[in-house]
Motif scaffolding. Structure first.
Motif, PDB file in Angstrom:
ATOM      1  N   PRO A  42     134.152 -49.954   8.096  1.00  0.00           N
ATOM      2  CA  PRO A  42     133.025 -49.525   7.262  1.00  0.00           C
ATOM      3  C   PRO A  42     133.140 -48.057   6.865  1.00  0.00           C
ATOM      4  CG  PRO A  42     132.344 -49.722   9.556  1.00  0.00           C
ATOM      5  CD  PRO A  42     133.722 -50.297   9.467  1.00  0.00           C
ATOM      6  N   VAL A  43     132.579 -47.731   5.710  1.00  0.00           N
ATOM      7  CA  VAL A  43     132.597 -46.346   5.247  1.00  0.00           C
ATOM      8  C   VAL A  43     131.858 -45.471   6.249  1.00  0.00           C
ATOM      9  CG1 VAL A  43     131.796 -44.767   3.454  1.00  0.00           C
ATOM     10  CG2 VAL A  43     132.762 -46.982   2.819  1.00  0.00           C
ATOM     11  N   CYS A  44     132.495 -44.394   6.652  1.00  0.00           N
ATOM     12  CA  CYS A  44     131.916 -43.485   7.650  1.00  0.00           C
ATOM     13  C   CYS A  44     131.403 -42.196   7.005  1.00  0.00           C
ATOM     14  CB  CYS A  44     132.962 -43.168   8.715  1.00  0.00           C
ATOM     15  SG  CYS A  44     132.390 -42.088  10.027  1.00  0.00           S
ATOM     16  N   ARG A  45     132.145 -41.704   6.004  1.00  0.00           N
ATOM     17  CA  ARG A  45     131.767 -40.450   5.345  1.00  0.00           C
ATOM     18  C   ARG A  45     131.976 -40.588   3.837  1.00  0.00           C
ATOM     19  NH1 ARG A  45     133.868 -35.206   8.540  1.00  0.00           N
ATOM     20  NH2 ARG A  45     131.969 -34.416   7.570  1.00  0.00           N
ATOM     21  N   TYR A  46     131.253 -39.768   3.090  1.00  0.00           N
ATOM     22  CA  TYR A  46     131.417 -39.814   1.633  1.00  0.00           C
ATOM     23  C   TYR A  46     131.054 -38.469   1.023  1.00  0.00           C
ATOM     24  CZ  TYR A  46     126.318 -40.074   1.254  1.00  0.00           C
ATOM     25  OH  TYR A  46     124.969 -39.786   1.333  1.00  0.00           O
ATOM     26  N   VAL A  47     131.604 -38.223  -0.152  1.00  0.00           N
ATOM     27  CA  VAL A  47     131.227 -37.090  -0.988  1.00  0.00           C
ATOM     28  C   VAL A  47     130.870 -37.657  -2.352  1.00  0.00           C
ATOM     29  CG1 VAL A  47     132.010 -35.008  -2.175  1.00  0.00           C
ATOM     30  CG2 VAL A  47     132.677 -35.401   0.198  1.00  0.00           C
TER      31      VAL A  47
ATOM     32  N   TRP B 194     138.553 -31.857   2.021  1.00  0.00           N
ATOM     33  CA  TRP B 194     137.241 -31.906   1.378  1.00  0.00           C
ATOM     34  C   TRP B 194     136.290 -32.823   2.149  1.00  0.00           C
ATOM     35  CZ3 TRP B 194     136.720 -33.222  -4.584  1.00  0.00           C
ATOM     36  CH2 TRP B 194     135.433 -32.884  -4.997  1.00  0.00           C
ATOM     37  N   ILE B 195     136.763 -34.018   2.435  1.00  0.00           N
ATOM     38  CA  ILE B 195     135.946 -34.984   3.189  1.00  0.00           C
ATOM     39  C   ILE B 195     135.645 -34.466   4.590  1.00  0.00           C
ATOM     40  CG2 ILE B 195     136.051 -37.215   4.358  1.00  0.00           C
ATOM     41  CD1 ILE B 195     135.290 -37.718   1.594  1.00  0.00           C
ATOM     42  N   PHE B 196     136.649 -33.876   5.239  1.00  0.00           N
ATOM     43  CA  PHE B 196     136.489 -33.434   6.619  1.00  0.00           C
ATOM     44  C   PHE B 196     135.414 -32.353   6.753  1.00  0.00           C
ATOM     45  CE2 PHE B 196     137.735 -30.814  10.306  1.00  0.00           C
ATOM     46  CZ  PHE B 196     137.728 -31.780  11.295  1.00  0.00           C
ATOM     47  N   PHE B 197     135.385 -31.413   5.821  1.00  0.00           N
ATOM     48  CA  PHE B 197     134.448 -30.296   5.920  1.00  0.00           C
ATOM     49  C   PHE B 197     133.130 -30.525   5.184  1.00  0.00           C
ATOM     50  CE2 PHE B 197     138.432 -28.045   6.914  1.00  0.00           C
ATOM     51  CZ  PHE B 197     138.038 -27.398   8.072  1.00  0.00           C
ATOM     52  N   PHE B 198     133.148 -31.322   4.121  1.00  0.00           N
ATOM     53  CA  PHE B 198     131.948 -31.449   3.304  1.00  0.00           C
ATOM     54  C   PHE B 198     131.405 -32.883   3.193  1.00  0.00           C
ATOM     55  CE2 PHE B 198     134.420 -27.833   1.611  1.00  0.00           C
ATOM     56  CZ  PHE B 198     133.505 -26.823   1.869  1.00  0.00           C
ATOM     57  N   GLY B 199     132.077 -33.831   3.824  1.00  0.00           N
ATOM     58  CA  GLY B 199     131.635 -35.217   3.728  1.00  0.00           C
ATOM     59  C   GLY B 199     130.335 -35.476   4.472  1.00  0.00           C
ATOM     60  N   HIS B 200     129.458 -36.273   3.852  1.00  0.00           N
ATOM     61  CA  HIS B 200     128.221 -36.698   4.500  1.00  0.00           C
ATOM     62  C   HIS B 200     128.511 -37.894   5.403  1.00  0.00           C
ATOM     63  CE1 HIS B 200     125.715 -34.193   1.901  1.00  0.00           C
ATOM     64  NE2 HIS B 200     126.452 -34.604   0.882  1.00  0.00           N
ATOM     65  N   PHE B 201     127.892 -37.931   6.569  1.00  0.00           N
ATOM     66  CA  PHE B 201     127.996 -39.105   7.430  1.00  0.00           C
ATOM     67  C   PHE B 201     127.025 -40.166   6.936  1.00  0.00           C
ATOM     68  CE2 PHE B 201     129.778 -35.950  10.354  1.00  0.00           C
ATOM     69  CZ  PHE B 201     130.876 -36.643  10.824  1.00  0.00           C
ATOM     70  N   VAL B 202     127.465 -41.410   6.963  1.00  0.00           N
ATOM     71  CA  VAL B 202     126.659 -42.510   6.427  1.00  0.00           C
ATOM     72  C   VAL B 202     125.499 -42.837   7.348  1.00  0.00           C
ATOM     73  CG1 VAL B 202     126.691 -44.940   5.762  1.00  0.00           C
ATOM     74  CG2 VAL B 202     128.584 -43.460   5.122  1.00  0.00           C
ATOM     75  N   THR B 203     125.785 -43.082   8.632  1.00  0.00           N
ATOM     76  CA  THR B 203     124.753 -43.385   9.616  1.00  0.00           C
ATOM     77  C   THR B 203     125.095 -42.682  10.925  1.00  0.00           C
ATOM     78  OG1 THR B 203     125.864 -45.356  10.493  1.00  0.00           O
ATOM     79  CG2 THR B 203     124.383 -45.682   8.597  1.00  0.00           C
ATOM     80  N   CYS B 204     124.117 -42.585  11.792  1.00  0.00           N
ATOM     81  CA  CYS B 204     124.327 -41.964  13.099  1.00  0.00           C
ATOM     82  C   CYS B 204     125.333 -42.766  13.917  1.00  0.00           C
ATOM     83  CB  CYS B 204     122.992 -41.856  13.832  1.00  0.00           C
ATOM     84  SG  CYS B 204     123.107 -41.079  15.464  1.00  0.00           S
ATOM     85  N   PHE B 205     125.230 -44.094  13.881  1.00  0.00           N
ATOM     86  CA  PHE B 205     126.138 -44.941  14.654  1.00  0.00           C
ATOM     87  C   PHE B 205     127.582 -44.769  14.189  1.00  0.00           C
ATOM     88  CE2 PHE B 205     128.520 -48.938  15.004  1.00  0.00           C
ATOM     89  CZ  PHE B 205     128.520 -49.080  16.388  1.00  0.00           C
ATOM     90  N   ARG B 206     127.796 -44.757  12.886  1.00  0.00           N
ATOM     91  CA  ARG B 206     129.159 -44.626  12.369  1.00  0.00           C
ATOM     92  C   ARG B 206     129.736 -43.246  12.667  1.00  0.00           C
ATOM     93  NH1 ARG B 206     128.929 -47.705   6.434  1.00  0.00           N
ATOM     94  NH2 ARG B 206     127.822 -49.560   7.184  1.00  0.00           N
ATOM     95  N   SER B 207     128.891 -42.227  12.611  1.00  0.00           N
ATOM     96  CA  SER B 207     129.383 -40.886  12.932  1.00  0.00           C
ATOM     97  C   SER B 207     129.752 -40.787  14.406  1.00  0.00           C
ATOM     98  CB  SER B 207     128.322 -39.833  12.571  1.00  0.00           C
ATOM     99  OG  SER B 207     127.134 -40.015  13.311  1.00  0.00           O
ATOM    100  N   THR B 208     128.956 -41.434  15.265  1.00  0.00           N
ATOM    101  CA  THR B 208     129.248 -41.432  16.703  1.00  0.00           C
ATOM    102  C   THR B 208     130.541 -42.176  17.001  1.00  0.00           C
ATOM    103  OG1 THR B 208     126.880 -41.355  17.212  1.00  0.00           O
ATOM    104  CG2 THR B 208     128.361 -42.051  18.979  1.00  0.00           C
ATOM    105  N   SER B 209     130.747 -43.323  16.332  1.00  0.00           N
ATOM    106  CA  SER B 209     131.955 -44.115  16.563  1.00  0.00           C
ATOM    107  C   SER B 209     133.209 -43.391  16.085  1.00  0.00           C
ATOM    108  CB  SER B 209     131.836 -45.477  15.866  1.00  0.00           C
ATOM    109  OG  SER B 209     131.784 -45.318  14.462  1.00  0.00           O
ATOM    110  N   TYR B 210     133.037 -42.428  15.202  1.00  0.00           N
ATOM    111  CA  TYR B 210     134.159 -41.606  14.733  1.00  0.00           C
ATOM    112  C   TYR B 210     134.377 -40.395  15.640  1.00  0.00           C
ATOM    113  CZ  TYR B 210     135.956 -37.642  11.926  1.00  0.00           C
ATOM    114  OH  TYR B 210     136.610 -36.516  11.483  1.00  0.00           O
ATOM    115  N   LEU B 211     133.298 -39.694  15.968  1.00  0.00           N
ATOM    116  CA  LEU B 211     133.417 -38.420  16.680  1.00  0.00           C
ATOM    117  C   LEU B 211     133.736 -38.578  18.161  1.00  0.00           C
ATOM    118  CD1 LEU B 211     130.409 -36.534  15.047  1.00  0.00           C
ATOM    119  CD2 LEU B 211     132.837 -36.081  14.678  1.00  0.00           C
ATOM    120  N   VAL B 212     133.082 -39.538  18.832  1.00  0.00           N
ATOM    121  CA  VAL B 212     133.251 -39.662  20.283  1.00  0.00           C
ATOM    122  C   VAL B 212     134.706 -39.945  20.669  1.00  0.00           C
ATOM    123  CG1 VAL B 212     132.648 -41.045  22.312  1.00  0.00           C
ATOM    124  CG2 VAL B 212     130.848 -40.260  20.754  1.00  0.00           C
TER     125      VAL B 212
END
Length: 203
Positions: free
Chosen positions: A97-102, A167-185
């Motif tokens: 699933p999409v995790c981040r977007y600009v 660009w995505i790494f520094f300025f991308g918006h996270f889609v949801t809290c769950f998806r951001s957690t599954s990426y960052l942790v």
């Protein structure tokens, strides 16, 4: 970089003879009629967005590495997995699933050109292109789309494909809290573990 089973979808939406791509370009075909540019993660609609998802394993060690695609003005996402661009599968992109977007603006598209026409040209450009790992990949495809529309007046997007990852790494918006957690942790755990092991050996 390996391609997951079933991801090499050969069903390109281009008829023989290089005829016009069959794409829905009506802004309200999928999204909100009141705000056609509204991002809608629940329905996988990302109008005029560069979208990104992690590649598990690679991204855990190198958090800026991932898979990306690009959204039409109606939110429909296209990606490149080899042998031409294809519509992204239901649920996001081929790697997840999409995790981040600009989200970008059509006002920065070259005069006389539309966002959708730029993406269509990028799709045609890679119609017979194989996936070349680091030299010909999803980043190249998205960069080609931006290059065709001369986004923001930049004449050489096709030479700047890897800046999209930054660009995505520094300025991308996270889609949801769950998806951001599954990426960052996992990234924090793996990189922290590597740092702990290497620092322990040094002492």
């Amino acid at each position: 970089m390996s391609v997951p089973p079933g991801a090499m979808r050969m069903g390109r939406d281009m008829e023989d003879g290089g005829q016009e791509l069959s794409l829905s370009s009506s802004p309200s075909a999928y999204g909100s009629e009141t705000d056609p540019m509204q991002v809608d993660p629940a329905n996988d609609r990302y109008p005029q967005c560069i979208v990104w998802t992690p590649i598990h394993g690679c991204t855990w060690c190198f958090p800026f590495i991932g898979h990306m695609g690009i959204g039409m003005s109606n939110g429909e996402v296209w990606e490149f997995m080899g042998m031409g661009a294809t519509r992204a599968p239901e649920g996001g992109l081929s790697f997840g699933p999409v995790c981040r977007y600009v989200q970008l603006s059509s006002r920065w598209v070259q005069s006389g050109m539309s966002w959708d026409e730029g993406v269509k040209r990028g799709i045609r450009k890679c119609s017979d292109r194989f996936h070349g790992a680091c030299v010909n990949n999803c980043h190249t495809f998205v960069a080609d789309c931006l290059h065709e529309m001369r986004y923001a007046g930049v004449p050489c997007w096709n030479w700047l494909s890897y800046l999209l990852a930054v660009w995505i790494f520094f300025f991308g918006h996270f889609v949801t809290c769950f998806r951001s957690t599954s990426y960052l942790v996992p990234c924090i755990v793996v990189i922290g573990g590597i740092f702990f092991l290497t620092s322990g050996r040094g002492s």
